[in-house]
Each structure stands twice: as C-alpha cells, then as structure tokens.
Motif scaffolding. Structure first.
Motif, PDB file in Angstrom:
ATOM      1  N   GLY A  97      -0.235   6.043  -7.818  1.00 26.13           N
ATOM      2  CA  GLY A  97      -0.872   4.761  -7.554  1.00 26.13           C
ATOM      3  C   GLY A  97      -0.507   4.251  -6.174  1.00 26.13           C
ATOM      4  O   GLY A  97       0.266   4.866  -5.447  1.00 26.13           O
TER       5      GLY A  97
ATOM      6  N   SER B 237      -2.538  -0.342  -7.738  1.00 29.76           N
ATOM      7  CA  SER B 237      -3.989  -0.236  -7.858  1.00 29.76           C
ATOM      8  C   SER B 237      -4.374   1.227  -7.652  1.00 29.76           C
ATOM      9  O   SER B 237      -3.536   2.047  -7.271  1.00 29.76           O
ATOM     10  CB  SER B 237      -4.670  -1.125  -6.824  1.00 29.76           C
ATOM     11  OG  SER B 237      -4.292  -0.742  -5.525  1.00 29.76           O
ATOM     12  N   HIS B 238      -5.636   1.512  -7.887  1.00 24.52           N
ATOM     13  CA  HIS B 238      -6.167   2.871  -7.701  1.00 24.52           C
ATOM     14  C   HIS B 238      -5.281   3.918  -8.368  1.00 24.52           C
ATOM     15  O   HIS B 238      -5.024   4.969  -7.800  1.00 24.52           O
ATOM     16  CB  HIS B 238      -6.331   3.214  -6.209  1.00 24.52           C
ATOM     17  CG  HIS B 238      -7.080   2.192  -5.440  1.00 24.52           C
ATOM     18  ND1 HIS B 238      -8.407   1.911  -5.659  1.00 24.52           N
ATOM     19  CD2 HIS B 238      -6.687   1.334  -4.469  1.00 24.52           C
ATOM     20  CE1 HIS B 238      -8.800   0.954  -4.843  1.00 24.52           C
ATOM     21  NE2 HIS B 238      -7.783   0.572  -4.120  1.00 24.52           N
ATOM     22  N   TRP B 239      -4.770   3.596  -9.549  1.00 27.05           N
ATOM     23  CA  TRP B 239      -3.834   4.521 -10.175  1.00 27.05           C
ATOM     24  C   TRP B 239      -4.549   5.491 -11.103  1.00 27.05           C
ATOM     25  O   TRP B 239      -5.636   5.231 -11.595  1.00 27.05           O
ATOM     26  CB  TRP B 239      -2.708   3.776 -10.896  1.00 27.05           C
ATOM     27  CG  TRP B 239      -3.132   2.963 -12.084  1.00 27.05           C
ATOM     28  CD1 TRP B 239      -3.505   1.648 -12.083  1.00 27.05           C
ATOM     29  CD2 TRP B 239      -3.198   3.394 -13.443  1.00 27.05           C
ATOM     30  NE1 TRP B 239      -3.797   1.244 -13.357  1.00 27.05           N
ATOM     31  CE2 TRP B 239      -3.625   2.284 -14.207  1.00 27.05           C
ATOM     32  CE3 TRP B 239      -2.945   4.600 -14.086  1.00 27.05           C
ATOM     33  CZ2 TRP B 239      -3.800   2.357 -15.591  1.00 27.05           C
ATOM     34  CZ3 TRP B 239      -3.118   4.680 -15.461  1.00 27.05           C
ATOM     35  CH2 TRP B 239      -3.541   3.563 -16.197  1.00 27.05           C
ATOM     36  N   GLN B 240      -3.874   6.607 -11.297  1.00 33.95           N
ATOM     37  CA  GLN B 240      -4.362   7.619 -12.234  1.00 33.95           C
ATOM     38  C   GLN B 240      -3.174   8.346 -12.828  1.00 33.95           C
ATOM     39  O   GLN B 240      -2.108   8.418 -12.217  1.00 33.95           O
ATOM     40  CB  GLN B 240      -5.316   8.583 -11.540  1.00 33.95           C
ATOM     41  CG  GLN B 240      -4.721   9.296 -10.334  1.00 33.95           C
ATOM     42  CD  GLN B 240      -5.715  10.168  -9.608  1.00 33.95           C
ATOM     43  OE1 GLN B 240      -6.564  10.787 -10.218  1.00 33.95           O
ATOM     44  NE2 GLN B 240      -5.613  10.235  -8.292  1.00 33.95           N
TER      45      GLN B 240
ATOM     46  N   ASN C 267       0.800  -1.230   0.000  1.00 31.97           N
ATOM     47  CA  ASN C 267       0.000   0.000   0.000  1.00 31.97           C
ATOM     48  C   ASN C 267       0.832   1.281   0.000  1.00 31.97           C
ATOM     49  O   ASN C 267       0.313   2.354   0.331  1.00 31.97           O
ATOM     50  CB  ASN C 267      -1.011   0.021   1.157  1.00 31.97           C
ATOM     51  CG  ASN C 267      -1.968  -1.130   1.084  1.00 31.97           C
ATOM     52  OD1 ASN C 267      -2.521  -1.418   0.015  1.00 31.97           O
ATOM     53  ND2 ASN C 267      -2.158  -1.829   2.182  1.00 31.97           N
TER      54      ASN C 267
END
Length: 157
Positions: free
Chosen positions: A154, A135-138, A101
């Motif tokens: 991310g 994950s949760h990348w932009q 994380n």
C-alpha cells in the motif's frame, strides 16, 4: 502492477535476515536501507545499508531520534501473532518515520495450528485495518511467499 521503489529512496527492512529484501531494495537503487533484525545477515548485500542488530521495537526510537524519514517500509518478520505486525506498523507511524506516500510492504506469515480458511479470514481482517492508513492497497501472493503467506502492499495516506 508490481512494487515500484523510487531510485534514491530511504528504506527500512524489518526482519531483514537473511537479507533478501535488503538486497532487492538496494538493487532498486535505494540510497540507504536500514536492515533491522537481531539475527545475522546471511546475504551480504552491496550498497548503503546499516544492519541494526536488534528488534524493530528497539530500532524505532533510535531512527526517530535520528530524524530518519522513510520512503519504503518492508516487513518480512516472523511473528507469533499476526496482530503484532499491525501493532509494529502503528509504532512506525506514531514515530513519524514514514514520509507521505511511502510504500508499505508487509508480509503476513501463517500461524501454526490454524486452518487455511481461518488464516485467510484473519489476514483479510488485518488488511482492512491497514487500509485505514494506506491507500491503493492490495493483498497479493508473491512468488517468494510460501503457501500461507500474503503480502500487503500500500501507499501511506
């Protein structure tokens, strides 16, 4: 949105000179920032930071040997090839420097001689590649980014 850095985080700023990201990370109350860059730091941040005056490829094994565990990895390096940024991120992963994380912030800089459309395609391709580890990348255009710079943000899986 925005980048959330947990207070007390341990961070690495790869390509730290002149010192803007290191200063930002310390302002977010990072416990320690490893500022890695062969160049001098023009901004002298206040707080717990260690300037490792070397290339990031040379710093990785030192940090690995010291058992450093990072909550945040930032790269604002100016590299000849965009692919080098992904390769360096892979080295950081292989050295187990990133906690699960961990926040990842990677700026893709423009390569001279490429058109804007070509740059956008290349950056999108590498963002998708980074997505296998995060994950949760932009991919965003930060206010501090130049026209042909994009920043990947991310969370390590």
């Amino acid at each position: 949105g925005g980048v959330k850095i947990p207070p007390g985080a341990v961070a690495m700023d790869a390509g730290s000179a002149p010192g803007g990201w290191t200063q930002f990370l310390l302002a977010q109350q990072c416990q320690k920032v490893y500022a890695v860059d062969p160049a001098d730091m023009e901004i002298r941040p206040t707080g717990a930071f260690s300037h490792m005056k070397m290339k990031v490829q040379d710093a990785i094994p030192i940090l690995e040997a010291d058992g450093v565990q990072l909550d945040v990895f930032v790269s604002d390096m100016c590299l000849q090839e965009i692919s080098s940024l992904v390769a360096i991120f892979e080295e950081v992963l292989k050295a187990n420097l990133l906690k699960p994380n961990a926040t990842v912030i990677l700026t893709f800089k423009s390569v001279p001689g490429r058109g804007k459309a070509s740059y956008e395609q290349i950056v999108s391709m590498y963002a998708e590649q980074l997505g296998q580890w995060c994950s949760h990348w932009q991919m965003i255009h930060l206010l501090s980014n130049r026209e042909r710079e994009r920043t990947f943000i991310g969370v390590v899986r």
